[in-house]
Scaffold this motif. Sequence first.
Motif, PDB file in Angstrom:
ATOM      1  N   ARG B  84      26.276  47.974  -3.436  1.00 36.74           N
ATOM      2  CA  ARG B  84      25.063  47.658  -2.682  1.00 36.74           C
ATOM      3  C   ARG B  84      23.816  47.895  -3.519  1.00 36.74           C
ATOM      4  O   ARG B  84      22.766  47.346  -3.243  1.00 36.74           O
ATOM      5  N   GLY B 108      23.987  39.075   1.337  1.00 35.69           N
ATOM      6  CA  GLY B 108      24.174  40.511   1.116  1.00 35.69           C
ATOM      7  C   GLY B 108      23.557  41.358   2.213  1.00 35.69           C
ATOM      8  O   GLY B 108      24.042  42.443   2.532  1.00 35.69           O
ATOM      9  N   LEU B 109      22.467  40.838   2.809  1.00 36.68           N
ATOM     10  CA  LEU B 109      21.822  41.574   3.898  1.00 36.68           C
ATOM     11  C   LEU B 109      22.538  41.345   5.208  1.00 36.68           C
ATOM     12  O   LEU B 109      22.766  42.252   5.989  1.00 36.68           O
ATOM     13  N   LEU B 111      25.660  40.651   5.721  1.00 37.69           N
ATOM     14  CA  LEU B 111      26.951  41.339   5.863  1.00 37.69           C
ATOM     15  C   LEU B 111      26.754  42.811   6.145  1.00 37.69           C
ATOM     16  O   LEU B 111      27.643  43.476   6.666  1.00 37.69           O
ATOM     17  N   ASN B 112      25.568  43.325   5.844  1.00 42.98           N
ATOM     18  CA  ASN B 112      25.277  44.713   6.178  1.00 42.98           C
ATOM     19  C   ASN B 112      24.629  44.855   7.547  1.00 42.98           C
ATOM     20  O   ASN B 112      24.241  45.945   7.940  1.00 42.98           O
ATOM     21  N   GLY B 113      24.472  43.729   8.233  1.00 40.58           N
ATOM     22  CA  GLY B 113      23.953  43.798   9.588  1.00 40.58           C
ATOM     23  C   GLY B 113      22.437  43.871   9.687  1.00 40.58           C
ATOM     24  O   GLY B 113      21.900  44.332  10.677  1.00 40.58           O
ATOM     25  N   PHE B 114      21.752  43.391   8.648  1.00 37.31           N
ATOM     26  CA  PHE B 114      20.287  43.395   8.680  1.00 37.31           C
ATOM     27  C   PHE B 114      19.812  42.195   9.498  1.00 37.31           C
ATOM     28  O   PHE B 114      20.188  41.065   9.212  1.00 37.31           O
ATOM     29  N   VAL B 165      19.022  41.944  -2.181  1.00 34.65           N
ATOM     30  CA  VAL B 165      19.294  43.299  -1.682  1.00 34.65           C
ATOM     31  C   VAL B 165      18.462  44.337  -2.422  1.00 34.65           C
ATOM     32  O   VAL B 165      18.664  45.531  -2.241  1.00 34.65           O
TER      33      VAL B 165
END
Lengths: 343, 252
Positions: B84, B108-109, B111-114, B165
Amino acid sequence: MPVKPAVSVVASPAAEKTTPSSPAPVSPVREFLNTRGSGRLADTSFAALMLACACSIFVIVLFIFWILIQNSHLSLAAFGWKFFTREAWDPVSGDFGALPFIYGTLATSLLALAMAVPLALGVAIFLTELCPRPLRAPISFLTELLAAIPSVVYGLWAVFVLVPIMRDTLGPFLVKTLGWTGFFEGANFGVGLLTASIILAIMILPIISSLTRDIMTAVPHSQREAVLALGATRWEMIRIGVLRNSRIGIVGAVMLGLGRALGETMAVTMVIGNHPEIHKSLFAPGYTLASVIANEFAEATGDLYYSALIEIGLALFLVTIVVNAVARLMVWAVTRGAPSRAS
Amino acid sequence: MGVGIQVEDLNAWYGSTHTLQDINLHIPANHATALIGPSGCGKSTFVRCLNRMHETNPIARATGVVKMGEIDIYREASPVEIRRRVGMVFQRPNPFPTMSIYDNVISGLKLNGFRNRRILDETVERSLKQAALWEEVKDDLKKKSGASLSGGQQQRMCIARALAVDPEVLLMDEPASALDPVSTSKIEDLIFQLKTQYTIVIVTHNMQQAARVAENTGFFLNGKLVEFDSTHKIFTNPRDKRTEDYITGRFG
């Protein structure tokens, strides 16, 4: 000796560990990401869950095996392992053996494969390599539609169409041309091993061809170009660039087709003749493991008869395992030492 | 902002092949560092050890210490956490073909739930501008698939994806080797701009490229770091005979 640099150097000499002039504020994105956990717990539980799913297959297989053994103990006690090599099937005098059924199952399935595999490969090659684009979707759709037809409908079609053709046209023709082989002798009533094999071949064709087509489509285009650029003809390109790359997948597709053929019940029962005998002639009626269970289970009077039928189920189970194992061994023997595709 | 990377006694294997042997070096923060050397010398393995991508290959393993800032990435963090913070750009552009350009950049954001729409929009614009792609794609961000762009645009989009990210380190494994000279020079300009904000490690076969973009250069040969110094020194007055032979084109 003085060094002549091959390149001009414009970069400035390195600075070691300079601190940034202004400490930039942490961006909201970075701030958010830094609050995210390692996901270790989630990853571990996901892996455990998937492992449980995989294990459930073993559990189900073992459970089926156990139940089959449990319910066939009478017949197992009476005939032992000899059950699988005995030819007798006489419910009246309580004399049972599985060999004619094993023969019928293997013979029809292998014959069906022999007919279906070349055809399925042809369909798949045509669809992926040769078919004009507008025809591709309709033909694919039709092949997949074949897979959706219920097997009893295949059986009915076979009874009304295939059996007369076998009896009146194809049968006499085979006797005339291939009668000398001994495979086409005796009375030909239209029902028998050959008819059952043909209907099986038609039934497993769609599964093999659509899987093979998907596998061939997945071969990268650059592989085809590499072979074509060496001066290969279209056929050579298909052989080296496509078939060679997809052979493991094609074997898998054939295995799935074989699995379906071994277990197919309804359509086969309707056209195989249902007579537990072993004949060399493919016109002769036969019987398969699955058919005898379907036909006689409801009327299995007496515990030994019932138990013997369950053991027929056990035989089908074992035949499937053995056939699959042999097929895997063959694939392994053929591809041993050959480079596999790196992924 | 970038962080420095301290590598101590790093060893790596593929199966029984010892691909990296006792690597020690310090990569300074907010500078570009180039890694050169002939094919198969271990440069790619080295960068893959910096974000623990090396271990995704089941037969690969690595030992040693890699410190990113204050964190020992092999002992004090999970691979997920490390990746990350470290962006990576691969040799061949690898856009997600089923996603639009917009979705590619923020993948990338996402998939991190942003989920903050405004910041997502800003991030897409910021990263695409940083990657010098904004002007070319701003009108069909959500209409076009990431795979519909040209090779050079795809690679710049992949750089934007890595930058979205806001990483501390950017690893680039021959990012321009599949590109034409125009795209290559765009990417080099980019590295030149980005290196004030990020720590950049770039693997390259192109020595002019190393000379143009990097302050420091390391020369790898047969799994060993033969020489690591300022780019100027490596290209004008290398200490090691093997480095000299390589950069003057006498072998490799």
